[in-house]
Design a protein around this motif. Structure first.
Motif, PDB file in Angstrom:
ATOM      1  N   ASP A  91       0.821  -1.214   0.000  1.00 34.43           N
ATOM      2  CA  ASP A  91       0.000   0.000   0.000  1.00 34.43           C
ATOM      3  C   ASP A  91       0.856   1.266   0.000  1.00 34.43           C
ATOM      4  O   ASP A  91       0.569   2.235   0.703  1.00 34.43           O
ATOM      5  CB  ASP A  91      -0.963   0.018   1.187  1.00 34.43           C
ATOM      6  CG  ASP A  91      -1.965  -1.131   1.149  1.00 34.43           C
ATOM      7  OD1 ASP A  91      -2.340  -1.545   0.029  1.00 34.43           O
ATOM      8  OD2 ASP A  91      -2.352  -1.617   2.226  1.00 34.43           O
ATOM      9  N   GLY A  92       1.951   1.248  -0.748  1.00 32.18           N
ATOM     10  CA  GLY A  92       2.817   2.412  -0.883  1.00 32.18           C
ATOM     11  C   GLY A  92       3.768   2.641   0.281  1.00 32.18           C
ATOM     12  O   GLY A  92       4.447   3.660   0.327  1.00 32.18           O
ATOM     13  N   ARG A  93       3.830   1.696   1.226  1.00 34.90           N
ATOM     14  CA  ARG A  93       4.719   1.847   2.392  1.00 34.90           C
ATOM     15  C   ARG A  93       5.742   0.714   2.400  1.00 34.90           C
ATOM     16  O   ARG A  93       5.397  -0.442   2.139  1.00 34.90           O
ATOM     17  CB  ARG A  93       3.904   1.821   3.682  1.00 34.90           C
ATOM     18  CG  ARG A  93       2.959   3.021   3.797  1.00 34.90           C
ATOM     19  CD  ARG A  93       2.134   2.968   5.061  1.00 34.90           C
ATOM     20  NE  ARG A  93       2.933   2.929   6.267  1.00 34.90           N
ATOM     21  CZ  ARG A  93       3.266   4.004   6.982  1.00 34.90           C
ATOM     22  NH1 ARG A  93       2.891   5.197   6.596  1.00 34.90           N
ATOM     23  NH2 ARG A  93       3.979   3.874   8.081  1.00 34.90           N
ATOM     24  N   ARG A  94       6.991   1.062   2.752  1.00 33.73           N
ATOM     25  CA  ARG A  94       8.036   0.041   2.878  1.00 33.73           C
ATOM     26  C   ARG A  94       7.717  -0.806   4.105  1.00 33.73           C
ATOM     27  O   ARG A  94       7.487  -0.279   5.193  1.00 33.73           O
ATOM     28  CB  ARG A  94       9.401   0.692   3.035  1.00 33.73           C
ATOM     29  CG  ARG A  94       9.855   1.430   1.818  1.00 33.73           C
ATOM     30  CD  ARG A  94      11.234   2.032   2.096  1.00 33.73           C
ATOM     31  NE  ARG A  94      11.594   2.952   1.056  1.00 33.73           N
ATOM     32  CZ  ARG A  94      11.435   4.271   1.125  1.00 33.73           C
ATOM     33  NH1 ARG A  94      10.954   4.827   2.199  1.00 33.73           N
ATOM     34  NH2 ARG A  94      11.785   5.038   0.117  1.00 33.73           N
ATOM     35  N   THR A  95       7.742  -2.135   3.924  1.00 29.47           N
ATOM     36  CA  THR A  95       7.353  -3.059   4.988  1.00 29.47           C
ATOM     37  C   THR A  95       8.316  -4.240   5.029  1.00 29.47           C
ATOM     38  O   THR A  95       8.771  -4.707   3.990  1.00 29.47           O
ATOM     39  CB  THR A  95       5.921  -3.583   4.742  1.00 29.47           C
ATOM     40  OG1 THR A  95       5.038  -2.462   4.620  1.00 29.47           O
ATOM     41  CG2 THR A  95       5.438  -4.479   5.861  1.00 29.47           C
ATOM     42  N   VAL A  96       8.601  -4.719   6.242  1.00 29.89           N
ATOM     43  CA  VAL A  96       9.387  -5.937   6.433  1.00 29.89           C
ATOM     44  C   VAL A  96       8.574  -6.867   7.317  1.00 29.89           C
ATOM     45  O   VAL A  96       8.141  -6.483   8.404  1.00 29.89           O
ATOM     46  CB  VAL A  96      10.752  -5.648   7.103  1.00 29.89           C
ATOM     47  CG1 VAL A  96      11.513  -6.939   7.350  1.00 29.89           C
ATOM     48  CG2 VAL A  96      11.579  -4.696   6.258  1.00 29.89           C
ATOM     49  N   TYR A  97       8.341  -8.089   6.826  1.00 21.94           N
ATOM     50  CA  TYR A  97       7.612  -9.086   7.591  1.00 21.94           C
ATOM     51  C   TYR A  97       8.589  -9.946   8.388  1.00 21.94           C
ATOM     52  O   TYR A  97       9.620 -10.384   7.862  1.00 21.94           O
ATOM     53  CB  TYR A  97       6.774  -9.979   6.676  1.00 21.94           C
ATOM     54  CG  TYR A  97       5.554  -9.266   6.143  1.00 21.94           C
ATOM     55  CD1 TYR A  97       4.367  -9.264   6.859  1.00 21.94           C
ATOM     56  CD2 TYR A  97       5.600  -8.576   4.939  1.00 21.94           C
ATOM     57  CE1 TYR A  97       3.244  -8.598   6.383  1.00 21.94           C
ATOM     58  CE2 TYR A  97       4.486  -7.906   4.457  1.00 21.94           C
ATOM     59  CZ  TYR A  97       3.315  -7.930   5.176  1.00 21.94           C
ATOM     60  OH  TYR A  97       2.218  -7.264   4.717  1.00 21.94           O
ATOM     61  N   ASN A  98       8.253 -10.196   9.644  1.00 22.94           N
ATOM     62  CA  ASN A  98       9.037 -11.038  10.544  1.00 22.94           C
ATOM     63  C   ASN A  98      10.539 -10.728  10.505  1.00 22.94           C
ATOM     64  O   ASN A  98      11.357 -11.614  10.275  1.00 22.94           O
ATOM     65  CB  ASN A  98       8.788 -12.515  10.232  1.00 22.94           C
ATOM     66  CG  ASN A  98       7.341 -12.892  10.455  1.00 22.94           C
ATOM     67  OD1 ASN A  98       6.735 -12.479  11.437  1.00 22.94           O
ATOM     68  ND2 ASN A  98       6.790 -13.648   9.536  1.00 22.94           N
ATOM     69  N   PRO A  99      10.912  -9.462  10.729  1.00 20.75           N
ATOM     70  CA  PRO A  99      12.330  -9.115  10.668  1.00 20.75           C
ATOM     71  C   PRO A  99      13.121  -9.696  11.841  1.00 20.75           C
ATOM     72  O   PRO A  99      12.587  -9.852  12.941  1.00 20.75           O
ATOM     73  CB  PRO A  99      12.322  -7.590  10.749  1.00 20.75           C
ATOM     74  CG  PRO A  99      11.089  -7.275  11.530  1.00 20.75           C
ATOM     75  CD  PRO A  99      10.079  -8.314  11.108  1.00 20.75           C
ATOM     76  N   ALA A 100      14.385  -9.988  11.582  1.00 23.76           N
ATOM     77  CA  ALA A 100      15.310 -10.288  12.677  1.00 23.76           C
ATOM     78  C   ALA A 100      15.583  -8.947  13.339  1.00 23.76           C
ATOM     79  O   ALA A 100      15.650  -7.917  12.658  1.00 23.76           O
ATOM     80  CB  ALA A 100      16.589 -10.896  12.125  1.00 23.76           C
ATOM     81  N   TYR A 101      15.727  -8.920  14.651  1.00 21.68           N
ATOM     82  CA  TYR A 101      15.911  -7.630  15.319  1.00 21.68           C
ATOM     83  C   TYR A 101      16.917  -7.743  16.449  1.00 21.68           C
ATOM     84  O   TYR A 101      17.162  -8.818  16.995  1.00 21.68           O
ATOM     85  CB  TYR A 101      14.582  -7.088  15.853  1.00 21.68           C
ATOM     86  CG  TYR A 101      13.972  -7.936  16.935  1.00 21.68           C
ATOM     87  CD1 TYR A 101      14.252  -7.678  18.274  1.00 21.68           C
ATOM     88  CD2 TYR A 101      13.141  -8.998  16.626  1.00 21.68           C
ATOM     89  CE1 TYR A 101      13.699  -8.460  19.276  1.00 21.68           C
ATOM     90  CE2 TYR A 101      12.593  -9.786  17.609  1.00 21.68           C
ATOM     91  CZ  TYR A 101      12.876  -9.513  18.935  1.00 21.68           C
ATOM     92  OH  TYR A 101      12.339 -10.299  19.915  1.00 21.68           O
TER      93      TYR A 101
END
Length: 123
Positions: free
Chosen positions: A105-115
């Motif tokens: 939806d026009g937004r940068r997204t990361v699913y299940n990121p390592a953090y």
């Protein structure tokens, strides 16, 4: 070396501009981190910033914890599927995250990121 222009800018800058400058400077200290503004869609990236907001929102019947990470150059949405909470992650917390960036939806997204949790200012 600080120039007169830099000093003048700091005097007239808004609080948001000062905070953005501080976040960019903090993120630059971590080797391998990329500014959010330069992250490309469908690439793996490592980004460092501060969590600005968190929301619990089911996605297609699956629990999902969403967070907005801000690094001074832009925001990145982080989504952990199947999670309602993650110990240590809250608004104001600094994180270093790594994962595959996609545009939703026009937004940068990361699913299940390592953090990696990073200390808050003064810790």
């Amino acid at each position: 070396m600080t120039t007169l222009r830099d000093r003048l800018r700091k005097v007239v800058a808004s609080r948001a501009e000062i905070e953005a400058d501080e976040e960019r400077a903090e993120a630059e200290h971590f080797v391998g981190c990329t500014p959010v503004a330069t992250v490309k869609d469908r690439t793996r990236a490592t980004v460092s910033g501060v969590v600005r907001s968190m929301t619990w929102r089911p996605r297609e019947g699956v629990p999902a914890l969403e967070a907005e990470l801000y690094d001074g150059s832009g925001t990145l949405d982080l989504v952990w599927l199947g999670r309602r909470e993650i110990a240590g992650i809250a608004p104001g917390r600094r994180l270093r995250v790594e994962g595959m960036v996609c545009e939703v939806d026009g937004r940068r997204t990361v699913y299940n990121p390592a953090y990696e949790l990073r200390p808050r200012p003064g810790e």
